[in-house]
Design an enzyme around this catalytic site. Structure first.
Site, mmCIF file in Angstrom:
data_model
loop_
_atom_site.group_PDB
_atom_site.id
_atom_site.type_symbol
_atom_site.label_atom_id
_atom_site.label_comp_id
_atom_site.label_asym_id
_atom_site.label_seq_id
_atom_site.Cartn_x
_atom_site.Cartn_y
_atom_site.Cartn_z
ATOM 1 C CD GLU A 1 -9.657 -9.124 7.070
ATOM 2 O OE1 GLU A 1 -9.369 -10.205 6.510
ATOM 3 O OE2 GLU A 1 -10.757 -8.545 6.905
ATOM 4 C CG HIS B 1 -5.431 -12.776 -2.851
ATOM 5 N ND1 HIS B 1 -6.340 -12.396 -3.813
ATOM 6 C CD2 HIS B 1 -6.152 -13.343 -1.854
ATOM 7 C CE1 HIS B 1 -7.551 -12.735 -3.409
ATOM 8 N NE2 HIS B 1 -7.470 -13.311 -2.226
#
Length: 323
Positions: free
Chosen positions: A59, A128
């Site tokens: 990321e 998540h």
């Protein structure tokens, strides 16, 4: 036409890429796989690998690349799988994207859109499922949006891409399969104002994103009990549309804030503080907040449900406010 939330997002990306050659999409699995949540399905075949770019599992690297591309004249859409993973790019988002305009004395803009999934309710456990958009709404230099409807899913991206500064777009994971009718001519929408999704006179319920449907369900339950709740969809989390919230409180004189984030230091706390600062004497009852339990989101379904704001929790909060 009948369309799902994910299809509305896909149409928004397709339109942006068709009308502006500077726009491209990058992120993990956005190409051959079609996106972790199938938002970009079919776009690789349509636009090719130069504009639908699969990235390595880093990321920090691909958000940084997106920032660089934006600074040199491109209009990147960077997809991060979930808000939890965005923390791996927090240095790029906070220390670069949000600050470059100010640190360059107004010489450099970062016209970047970062899309990511947020929220729980899908049994994906703690890594998540969190709702961290309130953290990003704390940061000057960013605009933070949260489409909760098909119209906003279809229309917010175009407006965000036209913004000269970075925009973070939070898509609640439970919304992707939501379907409904959308005007074939639906296009860009503003990313400045909240929207009253249900008018009412007895209490203001302020929420956004995935908890909008929860609040509307609670409002229907309350209506059956003779309580007329107004439901406000924030739509934009930074900058907050104070005007719409304060006008609503001036009409109803009661406020319940529903926020899937944790209560401590939350977006709900900011809204409550602003109403207390600017409309204290309009209130006929203490402000109520309905937030996620202060625990990492559990995996087990019954525990996840217990941790998240539910319609019954909102109904109970409204009844306390209405007295």
């Amino acid at each position: 036409m009948k369309i799902t939330y994910r299809e509305a997002l896909r149409e928004a990306i397709r339109e942006a890429m068709t009308t502006d050659d500077r726009v491209f999409l990058m992120g993990e699995d956005v190409g051959a796989y079609g996106g972790c949540f199938a938002v970009s399905l079919g776009l690789l075949e349509e636009f090719g690998p130069e504009r639908i770019r699969d990235t390595p599992l880093s990321e920090s690297a691909f958000v940084g690349a997106g920032i660089g591309a934006a600074m040199t004249g491109m209009r990147p859409i960077v997809e991060i799988m979930t808000v939890n993973f965005s923390l791996l790019a927090l240095d790029q988002i906070l220390n670069n994207a949000a600050t470059v305009l100010h640190m360059s004395g107004g010489q450099l803009n970062v016209p970047l859109v970062i899309r990511m999934t947020t929220g729980a309710g899908r049994q994906l456990a703690a890594q998540h499922s969190h709702s961290l958009e309130g953290w990003y709404a704390h940061i000057p230099g960013l605009k933070v949006i949260a489409p909760a409807t098909l119209e906003d899913a279809r229309g917010m991206l175009a407006t965000a891409l036209a913004d000269p500064d970075p925009v973070l777009m939070f898509e609640h994971g439970t919304l992707y399969n939501v379907s409904g009718d959308l005007d074939e001519n639906a296009g860009a929408v503003d990313i400045e104002h909240a929207a009253i999704r249900r008018p009412g006179k007895d209490v203001s319920i302020v929420t956004y994103g995935g908890t909008l449907s929860t609040a509307l369900t609670a409002a229907d339950d309350l209506a059956a009990q003779g309580i007329d709740a107004e439901v406000i969809d924030l739509r934009v989390l930074r900058p907050l549309d104070d005007h719409t919230i304060l006008e609503s409180v001036a009409r109803t004189h009661r406020l319940v804030v529903v926020d899937e984030g944790w209560r401590s230091g939350s977006l709900s706390a900011e809204i409550a503080a602003r109403v207390a600062e600017h409309a204290l004497y309009e209130l006929d009852a203490p402000i109520e907040r309905v937030c996620t339990a202060e625990v990492p989101i559990p995996y087990a379904k019954h525990l996840e449900d217990a941790a998240l704001p539910q319609p019954a929790d909102i109904v109970a909060a409204v009844k306390r406010a209405v007295g």
